[in-house]
Design a protein around this motif. Structure first.
Motif, PDB file in Angstrom:
ATOM      1  N   PHE A   1       0.822  -1.207   0.000  1.00 25.56           N
ATOM      2  CA  PHE A   1       0.000   0.000   0.000  1.00 25.56           C
ATOM      3  C   PHE A   1       0.859   1.262   0.000  1.00 25.56           C
ATOM      4  O   PHE A   1       0.512   2.261  -0.644  1.00 25.56           O
ATOM      5  CB  PHE A   1      -0.940   0.004   1.208  1.00 25.56           C
ATOM      6  CG  PHE A   1      -2.166  -0.846   1.019  1.00 25.56           C
ATOM      7  CD1 PHE A   1      -3.070  -0.572   0.004  1.00 25.56           C
ATOM      8  CD2 PHE A   1      -2.426  -1.923   1.850  1.00 25.56           C
ATOM      9  CE1 PHE A   1      -4.197  -1.342  -0.194  1.00 25.56           C
ATOM     10  CE2 PHE A   1      -3.558  -2.707   1.669  1.00 25.56           C
ATOM     11  CZ  PHE A   1      -4.443  -2.410   0.647  1.00 25.56           C
TER      12      PHE A   1
ATOM     13  N   TYR B   1       2.370   1.551  -3.551  1.00 28.92           N
ATOM     14  CA  TYR B   1       1.345   1.868  -4.546  1.00 28.92           C
ATOM     15  C   TYR B   1       0.940   3.341  -4.490  1.00 28.92           C
ATOM     16  O   TYR B   1       0.554   3.931  -5.497  1.00 28.92           O
ATOM     17  CB  TYR B   1       0.118   0.982  -4.328  1.00 28.92           C
ATOM     18  CG  TYR B   1      -0.884   1.042  -5.450  1.00 28.92           C
ATOM     19  CD1 TYR B   1      -0.631   0.406  -6.660  1.00 28.92           C
ATOM     20  CD2 TYR B   1      -2.077   1.742  -5.309  1.00 28.92           C
ATOM     21  CE1 TYR B   1      -1.539   0.470  -7.703  1.00 28.92           C
ATOM     22  CE2 TYR B   1      -2.990   1.804  -6.348  1.00 28.92           C
ATOM     23  CZ  TYR B   1      -2.722   1.162  -7.541  1.00 28.92           C
ATOM     24  OH  TYR B   1      -3.614   1.231  -8.563  1.00 28.92           O
ATOM     25  N   SER B   2       1.032   3.931  -3.301  1.00 25.36           N
ATOM     26  CA  SER B   2       0.609   5.329  -3.133  1.00 25.36           C
ATOM     27  C   SER B   2       1.732   6.325  -3.391  1.00 25.36           C
ATOM     28  O   SER B   2       1.484   7.536  -3.416  1.00 25.36           O
ATOM     29  CB  SER B   2       0.059   5.541  -1.716  1.00 25.36           C
ATOM     30  OG  SER B   2       1.053   5.276  -0.741  1.00 25.36           O
TER      31      SER B   2
END
Length: 514
Positions: free
Chosen positions: A144, A147-148
């Motif tokens: 996460f 991905y950000s």
């Protein structure tokens, strides 16, 4: 199958025609491609405007110009492709601009995409098999985070710490004891988490992998390997053994004695043949030599697996073919590192070993040495490949985890376990194949999309590839350049969509192309 492919191509051809018409008209109406010339005080500016206006048919409405451009595209079918000229690139033919940019794009993003798929799917599968473990939570958190992250920020950090700081380290390559300790602990934790099992198994995995990595780093530090890196016979042997162990673990497991023997034979053959292959690489200094050796190694793997595999010769032959094919990696790396001292002597001192801009070093590109040019390309590709891979890897990890978890709860998986099949067979032969069906769609679409280039990454690392070409065409309102980009990416999107449909039928016997 041919009927299916032909039907899909005809249907998508209509879509491409409509889409290309819309893109052409919108781009043509967005501004004046000769705006800079019209504001110039050069006495010859008016002559240039008149010449380019006639060459680009600017006196005609965009709709008629589109059909003229379409006629040039249709001429490609008879070997006389004419996509017009690019005003933004000094009247260069668009077909030449696209050809050069496409090669740079493939070099930049293809390796990143393949690595992201392989590593991402592998990590996603292991997290699904270790659901709700500490390893799963850590990987979920990191995916996460990655991905950000904005790609430009990742790229800048890599330039700072992956190139500038690492080049400084290469000036005096001394590995501190605390770095060795931290790396060994992290790698040991990852290995024990992936292997799982009882506490004794986890401890053995942690100690063996963590201790092995720490010992390797100490050896590299003591021998000053980073000053003049090389692979040699020892490196080829270690990498071949490691590759064989990983493939064997994922394929049949170490309990299959015939597979273990076959993989051992192909590893020994890789090490033995590395000596004559050195002469082949030296006297036949060409990229085609790599393909030749790859074919030889895969062929040897198939033969060894066929004769040693016994009743399970198909599975064993597939395993040994993969090990043999991957055996080309240490052989190629060995050839590149043999040229390390020459490479360092030829690059400018201000550039550093790990490059931060461009796709190659001009001084090396003029040298007729395949392996030296491959080493130069590797040092230039390293950072942008890692930047692109980190972002894509996070997405593939989540896709693979979710897909495998869904499949593992299906009735046929429980039935396979009830029949007494081993867990590796259940996962790899039954669950994994079906879990790849939804991922095949994403992979096919991503392959088509990455050919369009990574505009931000190309800008940060100063690569002149498809993304930069498209951005330049839009900024200069160069309709021919934009349409050349659209034509390539559109055709590739169609091709990879068809490939995705064919993959469905290969992965799921219930699906037929008819």
């Amino acid at each position: 199958m041919l009927t299916f492919v032909a039907r899909r191509l005809v249907a998508t051809l209509l879509v491409l025609l409509v889409a290309s018409f819309i893109v052409y008209v919108l781009t043509a109406n967005s501004g004046d491609p000769l705006r800079d010339l019209r504001g110039s005080r050069d006495p010859s500016a008016q002559d240039q405007i008149a010449y380019l206006s006639g060459l680009l048919n600017l006196d005609q409405p965009p709709v008629l110009r589109y059909f003229s451009w379409l006629g040039g595209v249709g001429a490609c079918f008879i070997g006389q492709c004419d996509l017009g000229i690019s005003v933004a690139r000094g009247q260069q033919p668009v077909i030449e601009a696209i050809g050069g940019a496409l090669g740079s794009t493939l070099q930049l993003v293809l390796a990143a995409t393949i690595l992201a798929i392989v590593i991402g799917v592998a990590i996603g599968m292991t997290t699904a098999l270790r659901q709700y473990s500490g390893y799963d939570y850590v990987v979920t958190f990191l995916t996460f985070v990655f991905y950000s992250l904005p790609i430009f920020w990742v790229a800048v950090l890599l330039k700072e710490f992956g190139a500038i700081q690492f080049n400084s380290f290469l000036g005096d390559p001394v590995i501190s004891w605390w770095s060795i300790l931290i790396i060994g602990l992290v790698m040991g934790f990852i290995a024990s988490s992936v292997v799982g099992g009882e506490l004794r198994t986890r401890v053995i995995s942690f100690v063996s992998v963590g201790g092995g990595i720490a010992a390797l780093l100490i050896l590299l530090d003591v021998t000053r390997w980073f000053e003049s890196p090389s692979i040699g016979f020892v490196g080829i042997a270690l990498m071949s053994v490691a590759t064989g162990a990983v493939v064997l673990f994922a394929s049949t497991g170490f309990h299959n004695r015939r597979a273990l023997l076959a993989v051992g034979i192909i590893v020994v053959l890789t090490v033995i043949l590395s000596w004559p292959f050195q002469f082949l690489f030296y006297y036949v200094n060409s990229p085609w030599t790599v393909l030749l050796v790859l074919a030889i190694m895969v062929g040897l793997g198939l033969l060894v697996g066929f004769f040693v595999g016994g009743d399970g010769k198909a599975v064993v032959a597939r395993t040994t073919a993969i090990v043999g094919g991957l055996g080309i990696i240490p052989l190629v790396l060995d050839q590149m590192f043999i040229r390390w001292d020459e490479y360092v002597a030829r690059i400018p001192l201000s550039n550093g070993v790990i490059a931060t801009i461009g796709a190659s070093t001009p001084a090396i590109r003029r040298v007729d040495d395949t392996w030296l040019n491959m080493l130069d390309s590797l040092t230039h590709m390293l950072l942008p490949t890692i930047a692109l891979m980190i972002i894509s890897l996070a997405a593939y990890t989540r896709y693979a985890r979710a897909s495998l978890l869904d499949v593992m709860n299906q009735d046929y998986v429980r039935t396979a376990r009830a029949k007494g099949l081993g867990e590796r067979t259940v996962v790899m032969r039954h669950a994994f194949r079906n879990a790849m069906i939804p991922i095949a769609t994403i992979i096919a679409l991503d392959f088509g999309a990455v050919i369009g280039g990574a505009v931000i990454t190309e800008r940060v690392f100063a690569w002149q590839a498809m993304g930069s070409l498209f951005s330049e065409g839009l900024n200069r309102i160069d309709v021919n350049l934009v349409m050349g980009f659209f034509l390539v990416t559109g055709i590739l999107a169609v091709i990879f969509n068809v490939i995705a449909d064919l993959l469905y039928s290969a992965l799921d016997p219930r699906i037929r192309v008819s």
